[in-house]
Write an enzyme that holds these catalytic residues in place. Structure first.
Site, PDB file in Angstrom:
ATOM      1  N   CYS A  42      -1.126   2.356  -1.661  1.00 12.09           N
ATOM      2  CA  CYS A  42      -1.193   0.920  -1.392  1.00 12.09           C
ATOM      3  C   CYS A  42      -0.325   0.210  -2.432  1.00 12.09           C
ATOM      4  O   CYS A  42       0.527   0.847  -3.068  1.00 12.09           O
ATOM      5  CB  CYS A  42      -2.640   0.419  -1.398  1.00 12.09           C
ATOM      6  SG  CYS A  42      -3.499   0.612  -2.986  1.00 12.09           S
ATOM      7  N   ASN A  92      -2.929   0.346  -6.161  1.00 11.20           N
ATOM      8  CA  ASN A  92      -3.692   1.578  -6.422  1.00 11.20           C
ATOM      9  C   ASN A  92      -4.985   1.293  -7.204  1.00 11.20           C
ATOM     10  O   ASN A  92      -5.407   2.078  -8.032  1.00 11.20           O
ATOM     11  CB  ASN A  92      -2.837   2.625  -7.147  1.00 11.20           C
ATOM     12  CG  ASN A  92      -3.451   4.020  -7.221  1.00 11.20           C
ATOM     13  OD1 ASN A  92      -3.245   4.750  -8.181  1.00 11.20           O
ATOM     14  ND2 ASN A  92      -4.222   4.411  -6.243  1.00 11.20           N
ATOM     15  N   CYS A  98      -7.514  -0.819  -5.178  1.00 10.60           N
ATOM     16  CA  CYS A  98      -8.473  -1.183  -4.123  1.00 10.60           C
ATOM     17  C   CYS A  98      -8.415  -0.198  -2.948  1.00 10.60           C
ATOM     18  O   CYS A  98      -9.256   0.686  -2.821  1.00 10.60           O
ATOM     19  CB  CYS A  98      -8.229  -2.606  -3.620  1.00 10.60           C
ATOM     20  SG  CYS A  98      -8.505  -3.882  -4.872  1.00 10.60           S
ATOM     21  N   ARG A  99      -7.408  -0.358  -2.075  1.00  9.93           N
ATOM     22  CA  ARG A  99      -7.419   0.387  -0.811  1.00  9.93           C
ATOM     23  C   ARG A  99      -7.157   1.880  -0.971  1.00  9.93           C
ATOM     24  O   ARG A  99      -7.904   2.703  -0.415  1.00  9.93           O
ATOM     25  CB  ARG A  99      -6.389  -0.220   0.162  1.00  9.93           C
ATOM     26  CG  ARG A  99      -6.786  -1.598   0.637  1.00  9.93           C
ATOM     27  CD  ARG A  99      -5.612  -2.290   1.288  1.00  9.93           C
ATOM     28  NE  ARG A  99      -4.547  -2.568   0.321  1.00  9.93           N
ATOM     29  CZ  ARG A  99      -3.351  -3.054   0.624  1.00  9.93           C
ATOM     30  NH1 ARG A  99      -3.067  -3.319   1.891  1.00  9.93           N
ATOM     31  NH2 ARG A  99      -2.461  -3.298  -0.310  1.00  9.93           N
ATOM     32  N   SER A 100      -6.093   2.263  -1.691  1.00  6.49           N
ATOM     33  CA  SER A 100      -5.775   3.710  -1.721  1.00  6.49           C
ATOM     34  C   SER A 100      -6.811   4.525  -2.494  1.00  6.49           C
ATOM     35  O   SER A 100      -7.101   5.664  -2.081  1.00  6.49           O
ATOM     36  CB  SER A 100      -4.342   3.976  -2.205  1.00  6.49           C
ATOM     37  OG  SER A 100      -4.108   3.481  -3.496  1.00  6.49           O
ATOM     38  N   ASP A 133      -5.411  -6.115   2.736  1.00  8.87           N
ATOM     39  CA  ASP A 133      -5.603  -6.131   1.282  1.00  8.87           C
ATOM     40  C   ASP A 133      -6.846  -6.965   0.950  1.00  8.87           C
ATOM     41  O   ASP A 133      -6.876  -8.157   1.238  1.00  8.87           O
ATOM     42  CB  ASP A 133      -4.352  -6.748   0.657  1.00  8.87           C
ATOM     43  CG  ASP A 133      -4.393  -6.715  -0.855  1.00  8.87           C
ATOM     44  OD1 ASP A 133      -5.451  -6.380  -1.415  1.00  8.87           O
ATOM     45  OD2 ASP A 133      -3.350  -7.026  -1.462  1.00  8.87           O
TER      46      ASP A 133
END
Ligand code: 4NP
Length: 177
Positions: A25, A28, A30-32, A143
């Site tokens: 993401c 690196n 939150c999402r990934s 996001d």
């Protein structure tokens, strides 16, 4: 379609391919890292912990060295999923270490394709939600960084759907039963 992976092997089974997956993401944090935690959880539940190795990285170095956002960790923990590690930037050399480079949104996808050193590396890059049959084409994992806690739950839902499909895709492509 990339050829089946035959490089490294699990120590107890010389025939088992080790497949390396990296979720990417922007930050690196939150999402990934959530996708990494969800994928590792599903991979372990499928008995593929010795076959599929999972990492994550960011297209930026904005949060280099930081742990995942506390909201990511809390949302995942509430579902029994561990989210850890430290933020790091995805670099061009990483393409040689990973078989599947999975972008969380279309901007990450474009950045990764721009970074890829050759067409073989480019072919390793996909959008996570391309593996979710319920998501429309070119869908992004939104996001959650500037939003509320519910955004993190939504990210986990999308990661779960995408990772389920990704595991099936890897099984088919690599001939893993
Ligand atoms: P991520 O979320 O890409 O899912 O880790 C973000 C984290 C930080 C920022 C943007 C997105 N930021 O601008 O600092």
């Amino acid at each position: 379609m990339p050829p089946p992976v035959v490089r490294s092997t699990a120590p107890h089974d010389i025939l088992a391919p080790m497949v390396h997956v990296c979720f990417v993401c922007l930050g690196n944090i939150c999402r990934s890292p959530m996708a990494e935690g969800v994928m590792r959880h599903l991979v372990a539940a499928a008995g593929l912990g010795d076959t599929i190795a999972v990492e994550s990285a960011g297209t930026s170095a904005y949060h280099e060295g930081e742990p995942p956002d506390a909201r990511s960790r809390a949302a995942a923990r509430a579902r029994g999923i561990d989210v850890g590690g430290r933020s790091r930037r995805f670099v061009r050399q990483d393409f040689s270490r990973f078989d599947y480079v999975i972008a969380m949104d279309t901007e990450n996808l474009d950045d990764l394709i721009g970074l890829a050193p050759d067409p073989a590396a480019e072919r390793k890059v996909s959008l996570l939600l391309a593996f979710d049959p319920a998501s429309p084409p070119h869908a992004s994992v939104p996001d959650p960084y500037y939003g509320g806690a519910d955004g993190f739950g939504r990210v986990l839902d999308l990661c779960t759907a995408g990772c389920r499909g990704l595991i099936e895709h890897i099984r088919r492509e690599q001939g893993i039963r």
